[in-house]
Design a protein around this motif. Structure first.
Motif, PDB file in Angstrom:
ATOM      1  N   VAL A   1       0.836  -1.200   0.000  1.00 34.25           N
ATOM      2  CA  VAL A   1       0.000   0.000   0.000  1.00 34.25           C
ATOM      3  C   VAL A   1       0.872   1.252   0.000  1.00 34.25           C
ATOM      4  CG1 VAL A   1      -1.705   1.314   1.297  1.00 34.25           C
ATOM      5  CG2 VAL A   1      -1.926  -1.171   1.130  1.00 34.25           C
ATOM      6  N   ALA A   2       1.913   1.233   0.823  1.00 35.13           N
ATOM      7  CA  ALA A   2       2.762   2.421   0.962  1.00 35.13           C
ATOM      8  C   ALA A   2       3.606   2.695  -0.274  1.00 35.13           C
ATOM      9  CB  ALA A   2       3.672   2.257   2.184  1.00 35.13           C
ATOM     10  N   HIS A   3       4.031   1.645  -0.979  1.00 30.05           N
ATOM     11  CA  HIS A   3       4.969   1.814  -2.090  1.00 30.05           C
ATOM     12  C   HIS A   3       4.358   1.459  -3.447  1.00 30.05           C
ATOM     13  CE1 HIS A   3       8.265   2.455   0.731  1.00 30.05           C
ATOM     14  NE2 HIS A   3       7.893   1.374   1.387  1.00 30.05           N
ATOM     15  N   ARG A   4       3.035   1.367  -3.511  1.00 30.52           N
ATOM     16  CA  ARG A   4       2.398   0.892  -4.738  1.00 30.52           C
ATOM     17  C   ARG A   4       2.681   1.773  -5.946  1.00 30.52           C
ATOM     18  NH1 ARG A   4      -1.253   3.486  -1.697  1.00 30.52           N
ATOM     19  NH2 ARG A   4      -2.796   4.855  -2.652  1.00 30.52           N
ATOM     20  N   HIS A   5       2.868   3.064  -5.740  1.00 30.41           N
ATOM     21  CA  HIS A   5       3.081   3.964  -6.876  1.00 30.41           C
ATOM     22  C   HIS A   5       4.494   3.849  -7.447  1.00 30.41           C
ATOM     23  CE1 HIS A   5      -0.267   6.183  -4.683  1.00 30.41           C
ATOM     24  NE2 HIS A   5      -0.784   5.833  -5.841  1.00 30.41           N
ATOM     25  N   ARG A   6       5.378   3.152  -6.727  1.00 35.39           N
ATOM     26  CA  ARG A   6       6.762   3.012  -7.194  1.00 35.39           C
ATOM     27  C   ARG A   6       7.045   1.622  -7.744  1.00 35.39           C
ATOM     28  NH1 ARG A   6       7.058   5.854  -2.326  1.00 35.39           N
ATOM     29  NH2 ARG A   6       7.933   7.966  -2.474  1.00 35.39           N
ATOM     30  N   SER A   7       6.053   0.742  -7.706  1.00 34.01           N
ATOM     31  CA  SER A   7       6.248  -0.627  -8.164  1.00 34.01           C
ATOM     32  C   SER A   7       5.893  -0.763  -9.640  1.00 34.01           C
ATOM     33  CB  SER A   7       5.379  -1.595  -7.347  1.00 34.01           C
ATOM     34  OG  SER A   7       5.367  -2.877  -7.931  1.00 34.01           O
ATOM     35  N   GLU A   8       6.892  -1.042 -10.460  1.00 35.27           N
ATOM     36  CA  GLU A   8       6.632  -1.196 -11.892  1.00 35.27           C
ATOM     37  C   GLU A   8       5.718  -2.385 -12.169  1.00 35.27           C
ATOM     38  OE1 GLU A   8      10.002  -1.212 -14.426  1.00 35.27           O
ATOM     39  OE2 GLU A   8      10.776   0.722 -13.710  1.00 35.27           O
ATOM     40  N   ARG A   9       5.860  -3.450 -11.377  1.00 35.65           N
ATOM     41  CA  ARG A   9       5.022  -4.625 -11.615  1.00 35.65           C
ATOM     42  C   ARG A   9       3.559  -4.323 -11.280  1.00 35.65           C
ATOM     43  NH1 ARG A   9       5.637 -10.072 -13.266  1.00 35.65           N
ATOM     44  NH2 ARG A   9       7.696  -9.238 -13.779  1.00 35.65           N
ATOM     45  N   LEU A  10       3.323  -3.610 -10.191  1.00 35.17           N
ATOM     46  CA  LEU A  10       1.940  -3.260  -9.858  1.00 35.17           C
ATOM     47  C   LEU A  10       1.381  -2.260 -10.860  1.00 35.17           C
ATOM     48  CD1 LEU A  10      -0.392  -3.731  -7.975  1.00 35.17           C
ATOM     49  CD2 LEU A  10       0.462  -1.905  -6.500  1.00 35.17           C
ATOM     50  N   LEU A  11       2.225  -1.359 -11.335  1.00 36.42           N
ATOM     51  CA  LEU A  11       1.782  -0.428 -12.373  1.00 36.42           C
ATOM     52  C   LEU A  11       1.454  -1.184 -13.659  1.00 36.42           C
ATOM     53  CD1 LEU A  11       4.248   2.548 -11.811  1.00 36.42           C
ATOM     54  CD2 LEU A  11       1.781   2.544 -11.406  1.00 36.42           C
ATOM     55  N   GLY A  12       2.244  -2.224 -13.958  1.00 34.36           N
ATOM     56  CA  GLY A  12       1.954  -3.041 -15.136  1.00 34.36           C
ATOM     57  C   GLY A  12       0.648  -3.788 -14.993  1.00 34.36           C
ATOM     58  N   TRP A  13       0.410  -4.319 -13.790  1.00 33.58           N
ATOM     59  CA  TRP A  13      -0.871  -4.990 -13.510  1.00 33.58           C
ATOM     60  C   TRP A  13      -2.021  -4.005 -13.673  1.00 33.58           C
ATOM     61  CZ3 TRP A  13      -4.509  -3.954  -9.676  1.00 33.58           C
ATOM     62  CH2 TRP A  13      -5.493  -4.932  -9.474  1.00 33.58           C
ATOM     63  N   SER A  14      -1.845  -2.818 -13.117  1.00 36.51           N
ATOM     64  CA  SER A  14      -2.891  -1.793 -13.202  1.00 36.51           C
ATOM     65  C   SER A  14      -3.129  -1.357 -14.641  1.00 36.51           C
ATOM     66  CB  SER A  14      -2.504  -0.578 -12.350  1.00 36.51           C
ATOM     67  OG  SER A  14      -2.331  -0.940 -10.995  1.00 36.51           O
ATOM     68  N   GLU A  15      -2.043  -1.249 -15.417  1.00 40.55           N
ATOM     69  CA  GLU A  15      -2.172  -0.847 -16.813  1.00 40.55           C
ATOM     70  C   GLU A  15      -3.025  -1.845 -17.595  1.00 40.55           C
ATOM     71  OE1 GLU A  15      -1.164   1.637 -20.218  1.00 40.55           O
ATOM     72  OE2 GLU A  15      -0.989   1.929 -18.059  1.00 40.55           O
ATOM     73  N   THR A  16      -2.782  -3.124 -17.373  1.00 41.30           N
ATOM     74  CA  THR A  16      -3.569  -4.159 -18.051  1.00 41.30           C
ATOM     75  C   THR A  16      -5.016  -4.102 -17.601  1.00 41.30           C
ATOM     76  OG1 THR A  16      -1.636  -5.612 -18.221  1.00 41.30           O
ATOM     77  CG2 THR A  16      -3.794  -6.641 -18.450  1.00 41.30           C
ATOM     78  N   LEU A  17      -5.222  -3.950 -16.303  1.00 38.98           N
ATOM     79  CA  LEU A  17      -6.578  -3.901 -15.771  1.00 38.98           C
ATOM     80  C   LEU A  17      -7.336  -2.682 -16.303  1.00 38.98           C
ATOM     81  CD1 LEU A  17      -8.715  -5.033 -13.881  1.00 38.98           C
ATOM     82  CD2 LEU A  17      -7.653  -3.776 -12.007  1.00 38.98           C
ATOM     83  N   VAL A  18      -6.692  -1.538 -16.321  1.00 40.78           N
ATOM     84  CA  VAL A  18      -7.327  -0.322 -16.824  1.00 40.78           C
ATOM     85  C   VAL A  18      -7.668  -0.477 -18.308  1.00 40.78           C
ATOM     86  CG1 VAL A  18      -6.892   2.098 -17.387  1.00 40.78           C
ATOM     87  CG2 VAL A  18      -6.365   1.244 -15.100  1.00 40.78           C
ATOM     88  N   GLY A  19      -6.809  -1.170 -19.056  1.00 42.66           N
ATOM     89  CA  GLY A  19      -7.092  -1.413 -20.465  1.00 42.66           C
ATOM     90  C   GLY A  19      -8.373  -2.209 -20.652  1.00 42.66           C
ATOM     91  N   ILE A  20      -8.577  -3.199 -19.774  1.00 39.51           N
ATOM     92  CA  ILE A  20      -9.802  -3.999 -19.849  1.00 39.51           C
ATOM     93  C   ILE A  20     -11.019  -3.136 -19.496  1.00 39.51           C
ATOM     94  CG2 ILE A  20     -11.009  -5.997 -18.900  1.00 39.51           C
ATOM     95  CD1 ILE A  20      -8.226  -7.197 -18.290  1.00 39.51           C
ATOM     96  N   LEU A  21     -10.870  -2.322 -18.470  1.00 42.58           N
ATOM     97  CA  LEU A  21     -11.977  -1.443 -18.065  1.00 42.58           C
ATOM     98  C   LEU A  21     -12.321  -0.451 -19.172  1.00 42.58           C
ATOM     99  CD1 LEU A  21     -10.877  -0.716 -14.385  1.00 42.58           C
ATOM    100  CD2 LEU A  21     -12.678  -2.277 -15.139  1.00 42.58           C
ATOM    101  N   LYS A  22     -11.291   0.029 -19.852  1.00 42.34           N
ATOM    102  CA  LYS A  22     -11.523   0.969 -20.961  1.00 42.34           C
ATOM    103  C   LYS A  22     -12.281   0.289 -22.087  1.00 42.34           C
ATOM    104  CE  LYS A  22      -9.148   4.015 -24.225  1.00 42.34           C
ATOM    105  NZ  LYS A  22      -7.824   4.536 -24.681  1.00 42.34           N
TER     106      LYS A  22
END
Length: 210
Positions: free
Chosen positions: A103-124
């Protein structure tokens, strides 16, 4: 104490994760990690600047197990979102004590950002845009984190449920607690998580229909 010839970020993260898994997050210090790798505390500062950097290495290690590749594009968008959510839960659920660090470092994690990017693509693709997409992403992430925290710190079907079930001053909660005794227990925990996720996805479906 013999000094390791060299330490890689993965070696340090693995040692720090071992400390957390064994002693909890409160046990993570520069001293305990230095001891884990067989070196002095001051020697550890040759590899990381402070505990925050060590925490980020742990987060990267845990999240390295998350598959960020898009699920089958032929599947319904709700199934693809569910698959992404389960991937994150599977990786993080192995080390629940690390959740506060994620939770504290989520904005600095490239892997979590990659997961979020894929998820946001599906939502879009599903038609969620603007603020609705923001809320959907936050809701899904919060659901995973919240469910894991409840399982780790105080399962809803645990001892607390029995206490609530015997409180006459809260009749509706007591009745609900009695029902909760058999919900989400053992193998049914996965089904409970999936039911909650399905409810969230149904809400998203209704929310974006014309």
């Amino acid at each position: 104490m013999p000094r390791p010839r060299s330490l890689t970020p993965t070696t340090l993260a693995t040692a720090a994760l071992a400390v957390i898994d064994r002693d909890g997050l409160a046990g993570l210090t520069m001293r305990t990690v230095a001891k884990e790798v067989g070196m002095s505390t001051m020697g550890l500062y040759r590899y990381v600047t402070d505990r925050a950097e060590l925490e980020r290495l742990v987060v990267d290690l845990v999240l390295s197990q998350v598959d960020t590749a898009p699920p089958d594009p032929a599947a319904p968008w709700t199934d693809r979102v569910a698959a992404m959510v389960r991937r994150l839960r599977g990786a993080v659920g192995t080390h629940p004590s690390v959740i506060p660090l994620i939770v504290a470092h989520r904005h600095r994690s490239e892997r979590l950002l990659g997961w979020s990017e894929t998820l946001v693509g599906i939502l879009k693709e599903a038609g969620l845009d603007g603020p609705r997409r923001v809320v959907a992403l936050r809701c899904l992430l919060a659901y995973v984190i919240g469910a894991l925290q409840l399982d780790h710190l105080g399962p809803l079907a645990g001892p607390g449920t029995s206490v609530i079930a015997d409180l006459p001053e809260f009749p509706l909660m007591a009745e609900t607690a009695r029902e909760a005794r058999g919900v989400g227990v053992g193998a049914e925990a996965e089904a409970e998580f999936d039911d909650g996720l399905a409810a969230i996805l149904r809400g998203m479906e209704c929310g974006h229909r014309p």
